[in-house]
Design an enzyme around this catalytic site. Structure first.
Site, PDB file in Angstrom:
ATOM      1  N   GLY A 183       0.824  -1.213   0.000  1.00 18.80           N
ATOM      2  CA  GLY A 183       0.000   0.000   0.000  1.00 18.80           C
ATOM      3  C   GLY A 183       0.850   1.251   0.000  1.00 18.80           C
ATOM      4  CB  ALA A 184       4.294   1.781  -1.095  1.00 19.36           C
ATOM      5  CG  ASN A 190       0.677   1.227   4.842  1.00 22.12           C
ATOM      6  OD1 ASN A 190       0.346   1.968   5.765  1.00 22.12           O
ATOM      7  ND2 ASN A 190       0.381   1.507   3.571  1.00 22.12           N
ATOM      8  CE1 TYR A 213      -9.100   0.523   8.812  1.00 21.74           C
ATOM      9  CE2 TYR A 213      -9.424   1.357  11.042  1.00 21.74           C
ATOM     10  CZ  TYR A 213      -8.684   1.305   9.869  1.00 21.74           C
ATOM     11  OH  TYR A 213      -7.516   2.025   9.781  1.00 21.74           O
ATOM     12  CB  VAL A 214     -12.708  -2.052  15.350  1.00 22.14           C
ATOM     13  CG1 VAL A 214     -12.204  -2.366  16.753  1.00 22.14           C
ATOM     14  CG2 VAL A 214     -12.945  -0.548  15.200  1.00 22.14           C
ATOM     15  CB  ALA A 215     -12.999  -7.237  13.832  1.00 20.96           C
TER      16      ALA A 215
HETATM   17  P1  NAD Z   1      -4.801   5.369   2.044  1.00 23.11           P
HETATM   18  O1  NAD Z   1      -6.173   4.988   1.632  1.00 23.11           O
HETATM   19  O2  NAD Z   1      -4.259   6.694   1.649  1.00 23.11           O
HETATM   20  O3  NAD Z   1      -3.747   4.260   1.585  1.00 23.11           O
HETATM   21  C1  NAD Z   1      -4.038   2.912   1.628  1.00 23.11           C
HETATM   22  C2  NAD Z   1      -3.061   2.191   0.758  1.00 23.11           C
HETATM   23  O4  NAD Z   1      -3.388   0.800   0.761  1.00 23.11           O
HETATM   24  C3  NAD Z   1      -3.110   2.653  -0.694  1.00 23.11           C
HETATM   25  O5  NAD Z   1      -1.816   2.658  -1.240  1.00 23.11           O
HETATM   26  C4  NAD Z   1      -3.951   1.575  -1.369  1.00 23.11           C
HETATM   27  O6  NAD Z   1      -3.676   1.423  -2.739  1.00 23.11           O
HETATM   28  C5  NAD Z   1      -3.494   0.367  -0.568  1.00 23.11           C
HETATM   29  N1  NAD Z   1      -4.408  -0.749  -0.706  1.00 23.11           N
HETATM   30  C6  NAD Z   1      -5.709  -0.829  -0.336  1.00 23.11           C
HETATM   31  N2  NAD Z   1      -6.206  -2.022  -0.703  1.00 23.11           N
HETATM   32  C7  NAD Z   1      -5.211  -2.700  -1.295  1.00 23.11           C
HETATM   33  C8  NAD Z   1      -5.107  -3.973  -1.907  1.00 23.11           C
HETATM   34  N3  NAD Z   1      -6.151  -4.816  -1.979  1.00 23.11           N
HETATM   35  N4  NAD Z   1      -3.915  -4.351  -2.422  1.00 23.11           N
HETATM   36  C9  NAD Z   1      -2.851  -3.518  -2.372  1.00 23.11           C
HETATM   37  N5  NAD Z   1      -2.887  -2.300  -1.837  1.00 23.11           N
HETATM   38  C10 NAD Z   1      -4.054  -1.898  -1.300  1.00 23.11           C
HETATM   39  O7  NAD Z   1      -4.812   5.222   3.621  1.00 23.11           O
HETATM   40  P2  NAD Z   1      -3.706   5.486   4.748  1.00 23.11           P
HETATM   41  O8  NAD Z   1      -4.350   6.384   5.722  1.00 23.11           O
HETATM   42  O9  NAD Z   1      -2.395   5.820   4.171  1.00 23.11           O
HETATM   43  O10 NAD Z   1      -3.686   4.021   5.399  1.00 23.11           O
HETATM   44  C11 NAD Z   1      -2.522   3.211   5.477  1.00 23.11           C
HETATM   45  C12 NAD Z   1      -2.718   2.241   6.625  1.00 23.11           C
HETATM   46  O11 NAD Z   1      -2.803   2.970   7.845  1.00 23.11           O
HETATM   47  C13 NAD Z   1      -3.995   1.425   6.535  1.00 23.11           C
HETATM   48  O12 NAD Z   1      -3.756   0.106   6.971  1.00 23.11           O
HETATM   49  C14 NAD Z   1      -4.926   2.132   7.507  1.00 23.11           C
HETATM   50  O13 NAD Z   1      -5.893   1.268   8.016  1.00 23.11           O
HETATM   51  C15 NAD Z   1      -3.935   2.563   8.565  1.00 23.11           C
HETATM   52  N6  NAD Z   1      -4.399   3.664   9.408  1.00 23.11           N
HETATM   53  C16 NAD Z   1      -4.691   4.882   8.895  1.00 23.11           C
HETATM   54  C17 NAD Z   1      -5.110   5.893   9.756  1.00 23.11           C
HETATM   55  C18 NAD Z   1      -5.456   7.275   9.276  1.00 23.11           C
HETATM   56  O14 NAD Z   1      -5.925   8.073  10.067  1.00 23.11           O
HETATM   57  N7  NAD Z   1      -5.223   7.604   8.024  1.00 23.11           N
HETATM   58  C19 NAD Z   1      -5.264   5.637  11.119  1.00 23.11           C
HETATM   59  C20 NAD Z   1      -4.946   4.387  11.611  1.00 23.11           C
HETATM   60  C21 NAD Z   1      -4.516   3.408  10.746  1.00 23.11           C
END
Ligand code: NAD
Length: 248
Positions: free
Chosen positions: A12-13, A91, A156-158
């Site tokens: 997810g980069a 991620n 999501y929480v689970a």
């Molecule tokens: P984002 O939506 O900007 O990025 C998510 C990334 O995951 C993207 O690059 C997307 O392409 C990738 N992704 C999603 N589904 C995918 C799949 N099936 N295969 C490959 N890649 C996939 O969100 P973010 O905020 O950068 O989130 C990154 C991580 O941090 C996530 O796991 C999210 O749950 C966690 N997180 C985010 C927050 C927040 O406040 N933004 C808080 C807590 C946790």
């Protein structure tokens, strides 16, 4: 082991927290595999990291973490290119919010597959090499809501609470081989995932953050880089909160 010898794989980069992690690890000197569904964004990220006439330092790979075959293919390509993986950052994540009473099975399954089952598959891909080399860092991105709960996000929480359990169990399984497994729990970070939240809810959330601001991807990336570093060799099974004091 210096950063120059390390290979990181960040799922997810293409944007948000994953992108910030990839950039910071690359800046430290690691070579990074940047993997996600959006190859265009990954190529532009790799373009920022790779320098002309120098060996490749960032490898963009198409990856859908909800598909086991796609995971296997991406890790195989990564090892073909760089020979090994020292650091795995799980991620990639999605949210499909709704009250549990009305939550469709599909929304449950998609979130569990992407956020939790994918981490298990990715860990299985990197562990054999890490066990052989007796070193490795696995970092799972969970969330503050795994600890405090959140109405409307049961799936999501689970998934994120499951990631903490996965972290602690695997940490115990591989500690004897000097591999550490930790989680980073971000609070409310400004990314595409939180952009959709309406301004009223946003202000309410902000009022609950003692440090008085939303987090940035870089705040999380610094925690990931630390846990990936040699200096964190004695830390395993830990959940590092990066939440501005939102949950104390
Ligand atoms: P984002 O939506 O900007 O990025 C998510 C990334 O995951 C993207 O690059 C997307 O392409 C990738 N992704 C999603 N589904 C995918 C799949 N099936 N295969 C490959 N890649 C996939 O969100 P973010 O905020 O950068 O989130 C990154 C991580 O941090 C996530 O796991 C999210 O749950 C966690 N997180 C985010 C927050 C927040 O406040 N933004 C808080 C807590 C946790």
């Amino acid at each position: 082991m210096s950063w120059d010898d390390k290979i990181a794989f960040v799922t997810g980069a293409s944007q948000g927290i994953g992108r910030a992690c990839a950039l910071l690890l690359a800046e430290a000197g690691a070579r990074v595999v940047v993997a996600s569904r959006n190859l265009d964004k990954l190529q532009s990220l790799a373009g920022e990291i790779n320098k002309e006439n120098e060996p490749v330092r960032a490898l963009p790979l198409a990856l859908d973490v909800s598909r086991e075959d796609s995971i296997k293919e991406a890790f195989q390509k990564a090892v073909e290119q760089f020979g090994k993986i020292d650091i795995l950052v799980n991620n990639a994540g999605i949210a499909r919010d709704g009250l549990v009473m009305r939550m469709k099975r599909q929304a449950w399954d998609e979130v569990l597959e992407t956020n939790l089952t994918a981490a298990y598959h990715c860990i299985q891909q990197v562990l054999p090499g890490m066990l052989r080399r007796r070193q490795g860092r696995i970092i799972n991105i969970t969330s503050v809501v795994a600890q405090m709960g959140n109405a409307g996000q049961a799936n999501y929480v689970a998934s994120k609470a499951g990631l903490i359990g996965l972290t602690r169990a695997v940490a115990q399984e591989v500690a004897s081989r000097k591999i550490t497994v930790n989680a980073v729990a971000p609070g409310f970070i400004e990314t595409a995932m939180t952009d959709a939240i309406n301004p009223e809810v946003r202000d309410k959330l902000l009022s609950r953050i003692p440090l008085g601001r939303l987090g940035q991807g870089l705040d999380v990336a610094h925690a990931v880089k630390f846990l990936a570093s040699d200096e964190a060799a004695y830390i395993t099974g830990h959940v590092l909160n990066v939440n501005g004091g939102m949950y104390l």
